[in-house]
Scaffold this motif. Sequence first.
Motif, mmCIF file in Angstrom:
data_model
loop_
_atom_site.group_PDB
_atom_site.id
_atom_site.type_symbol
_atom_site.label_atom_id
_atom_site.label_comp_id
_atom_site.label_asym_id
_atom_site.label_seq_id
_atom_site.Cartn_x
_atom_site.Cartn_y
_atom_site.Cartn_z
ATOM 1 N N ARG A 1 -7.262 53.202 -52.616
ATOM 2 C CA ARG A 1 -6.042 53.985 -52.443
ATOM 3 C C ARG A 1 -4.860 53.231 -53.044
ATOM 4 N N ARG B 1 1.209 49.683 -43.272
ATOM 5 C CA ARG B 1 0.135 50.428 -43.925
ATOM 6 C C ARG B 1 0.466 50.588 -45.414
ATOM 7 N N ALA C 1 0.445 53.768 -47.986
ATOM 8 C CA ALA C 1 0.328 55.225 -47.983
ATOM 9 C C ALA C 1 0.387 55.759 -49.406
ATOM 10 N N GLU C 2 -0.314 56.860 -49.625
ATOM 11 C CA GLU C 2 -0.282 57.532 -50.919
ATOM 12 C C GLU C 2 0.997 58.351 -51.018
ATOM 13 N N THR C 3 2.035 57.703 -51.462
ATOM 14 C CA THR C 3 3.331 58.360 -51.552
ATOM 15 C C THR C 3 4.099 57.784 -52.723
ATOM 16 N N ALA D 1 2.632 62.247 -46.362
ATOM 17 C CA ALA D 1 1.827 61.030 -46.472
ATOM 18 C C ALA D 1 1.941 60.186 -45.211
ATOM 19 N N LEU D 2 3.140 60.109 -44.661
ATOM 20 C CA LEU D 2 3.331 59.365 -43.414
ATOM 21 C C LEU D 2 2.601 60.045 -42.262
ATOM 22 N N ASP E 1 -0.043 61.850 -42.538
ATOM 23 C CA ASP E 1 -1.482 61.609 -42.751
ATOM 24 C C ASP E 1 -1.888 60.253 -42.198
ATOM 25 N N GLU E 2 -1.015 59.252 -42.378
ATOM 26 C CA GLU E 2 -1.335 57.925 -41.855
ATOM 27 C C GLU E 2 -1.422 57.939 -40.334
ATOM 28 N N ARG F 1 -4.765 59.253 -39.137
ATOM 29 C CA ARG F 1 -5.930 58.406 -39.387
ATOM 30 C C ARG F 1 -6.264 57.579 -38.145
#
Length: 209
Positions: free
Chosen positions: A61, A81, A83-85, A100-101, A103-104, A107
């Motif tokens: 990622r 973390r 994140a994919e952002t 994205a936040l 989504d974290e 998880r």
Amino acid sequence: MIFPRRRAGRGPVAVLAVLAGALVLAGCGIRPTQVPVDAGPAPSRVPCQVSAVDIAPQAGRAGVPVRVYLVCASQLMSVDRTAETTEEKAPADRVATAQALLDELQREPLSSEHEAGFSTYVRGPLLLNAGRRDDPTGTLRLSRQPEDLPPAALAQIVCTLLENGAATDGSVLLGGPGEYAPRAYTCPNATKERPDSAVPTTDTPRLAD
């Protein structure tokens, strides 16, 4: 006639002799036997802290460092973390960053976080969209009504969005899929200390242009 003399009572003398013997034994280092007491295992300690060496990039990622709030020891505490952002500030990217936040938060905690006692109350699927035409500027709409979420989950979302600059004016404007107006949620220290309490709100700012 001479009567035989009675001997003095031996009871007190015998007691004193026993006590003196006990003191002698104690002076020699001989301790009386004690019955062992099983008090059970020692209470486990939850550190609520992830070591820097345990914060490894999530495999496969690419993204940017972010800080999200999880629950540990009945309080909100932040963890780092990836994140994919993006770091762009355009409105469309702002929504993508907020998602994205989110989504974290949905998880499961990483193994190092789990071992440190962290957990999350945010359960998916949850999506974020931009506000509607008549919503105040900066509004985000959740796929569920914010008030229907567990207080700790809503607190995680609000505090995480604020921590990462996904909101403005010190509050997060959140609405749901229904027709209810969005509300401006804040994240004071009291919320971090007691995330099970209702997340406080403030006055809703201006409408969108």
